[in-house]
Design an enzyme around this catalytic site. Structure first.
Site, PDB file in Angstrom:
ATOM      1  N   ASP A  71      43.697  41.765  39.420  1.00 16.27           N
ATOM      2  CA  ASP A  71      44.845  41.509  40.447  1.00 16.27           C
ATOM      3  C   ASP A  71      45.403  42.761  40.620  1.00 16.27           C
ATOM      4  O   ASP A  71      45.588  43.593  39.807  1.00 16.27           O
ATOM      5  CB  ASP A  71      45.447  40.257  40.022  1.00 16.27           C
ATOM      6  CG  ASP A  71      46.307  40.492  38.698  1.00 16.27           C
ATOM      7  OD1 ASP A  71      45.937  40.943  37.895  1.00 16.27           O
ATOM      8  OD2 ASP A  71      47.610  40.341  38.895  1.00 16.27           O
ATOM      9  N   GLU A 135      47.971  39.402  36.124  1.00 17.07           N
ATOM     10  CA  GLU A 135      48.841  40.506  35.351  1.00 17.07           C
ATOM     11  C   GLU A 135      50.014  40.902  36.141  1.00 17.07           C
ATOM     12  O   GLU A 135      50.966  41.356  35.686  1.00 17.07           O
ATOM     13  CB  GLU A 135      47.952  41.783  34.694  1.00 17.07           C
ATOM     14  CG  GLU A 135      48.572  42.543  33.618  1.00 17.07           C
ATOM     15  CD  GLU A 135      49.498  43.707  34.111  1.00 17.07           C
ATOM     16  OE1 GLU A 135      50.214  44.308  33.377  1.00 17.07           O
ATOM     17  OE2 GLU A 135      49.498  44.005  35.340  1.00 17.07           O
TER      18      GLU A 135
END
Length: 380
Positions: A71, A135
């Site tokens: 991500d 994250e």
């Protein structure tokens, strides 16, 4: 045929995986890893996509793990980018794109290293890749979800490398053997609104928040430790929302962020923050509410077998021995540390989270070689 980490980085950058969107990145990795003999399981939780991939059976052998995320943060002003943020354009030795540095190049490097290692030199033991799509946001359902699932399934890594960009100026000059803890405090101070010409008829929360902010900012938390710099507190906001010059407002707010070493815990600092708020409440006759969020505790993987393994692999490929460091923000290593020894190592962090994020193409192949050397030395 060897796995090309540069092309894999490009393929990943082309996936618009802005948190919490998976964007096709984990689907791409699952396809590549499954084709290489890894058993892949999606460990999605609360709308967050995660991938667990394992090669081999642990049995009496050892298990080496990699952790990373696909991500990325939002692109910001797309018009300000030299090239489209998900275009993966290569120019003059640089690969441009959101996530190119943080950390799709690192994921591509350790995925490529793992595939080639188990294909060319199958070890006695297992290799696990734990890759998350959560994250950059709250990190509530990413690596923690993977670790929770692994606990339920009886899966365990003996050691883990997190592929975050850790190098400072040159490839291989720094690794992270720990991280400071991080926490945020938000104070709301309520007094009594009134006319500024008659302050005795009001209870001024601005005076209280000024005193509180000064005490927080003036406190020396510690002098640092053998592996950590001194803990820090940064005031991040003081706000009363009052455009009038003749009104004492009813409410004032302030916020602070603390980065702390092993001299403290989130619990001990929370107690201090509560006590400072209570002291101001008593002195000024105001009501004080504090909301505290602990993002992660301080942790350290003491220099030893794992850091020596990393140093040996880095030196073999680059000729440099990385400096062990605990600087910087938080990473998912703060979750992995409760599972097994963990060290972070990766590329130089060029323009992370900025416009025109980019990575040196010439560094991606050596990073793969370093990860592959770690695997070779670990299973030797």
């Amino acid at each position: 045929m060897m796995t090309d980490p540069v092309e894999l980085t490009k393929d990943l950058v082309r996936c618009p995986s802005v948190t919490p969107e998976e964007g096709g990145a984990l689907e791409l990795l699952e396809e590549r890893l499954s084709a290489a003999g890894f058993a892949c399981t999606r460990v999605d939780r609360n709308g967050i996509s995660n991938l667990f991939a394992k090669w081999g059976e642990r049995g009496n052998g050892k298990c080496f793990g990699f952790n990373g995320h696909t991500d990325v943060v939002p692109v910001g002003d797309e018009a300000a980018w030299t090239y489209p943020p998900f275009g993966a354009v290569e120019d003059n030795g640089w690969l441009y794109g959101r996530g190119a540095t943080d950390m799709k190049s690192g994921v591509a490097a350790f995925v490529s290293a793992a595939i080639d290692f188990v294909t060319l030199t199958p070890p006695e033991g297992a290799v696990i890749l734990a890759i998350t799509g959560d994250e950059e946001a709250d990190a509530l359902d990413g690596t923690t979800a993977l670790l929770d699932w692994m606990e339920q399934q009886g899966e365990r890594m003996d050691v883990c490398i997190v592929g975050e960009p850790t190098s400072l100026e040159e490839m291989g000059d720094m690794m992270k053997i720990g991280r400071r803890g991080s926490m945020n405090a938000q104070y709301t101070i309520r007094g009594k609104q009134g006319h500024s010409a008659y302050p005795h008829r009001a209870i001024n929360p601005v005076s209280a928040v000024a005193r509180l902010a000064d005490r927080l900012a003036s406190r020396e938390l510690d002098m640092g430790t053998a592996h950590f710099d001194a803990s820090t507190l940064a005031l991040t906001s003081i706000d009363v929302g009052n455009p009038a010059t003749n009104v004492i407002p009813a409410v004032a707010r302030c916020a602070a962020n603390i980065r702390f070493n092993g001299e403290h815990s989130g619990e001990s600092l929370s107690a201090w923050l509560d006590a400072e708020g209570a002291k101001v409440a008593k002195e000024f006759g105001v009501e004080v509410e504090v909301k505290i969020k602990i993002s992660g505790e301080s942790f350290l993987t003491p220099p030893g077998e794992l850091s020596n393994l990393v140093c040996g692999a880095v030196e073999a490929v680059t000729g440099r021995r990385p400096e062990p460091s605990t600087t910087g923000g938080t990473s998912d290593a703060r979750f992995v540390k409760s599972h097994c020894p963990v060290v972070e190592f990766g590329l130089v962090g060029h323009r992370m989270h900025q416009v025109d994020e980019r990575v040196r193409v010439e560094q991606i192949e050596p990073l793969k070689a370093i990860y592959q050397r770690m695997l070779t030395d670990f299973f030797a």
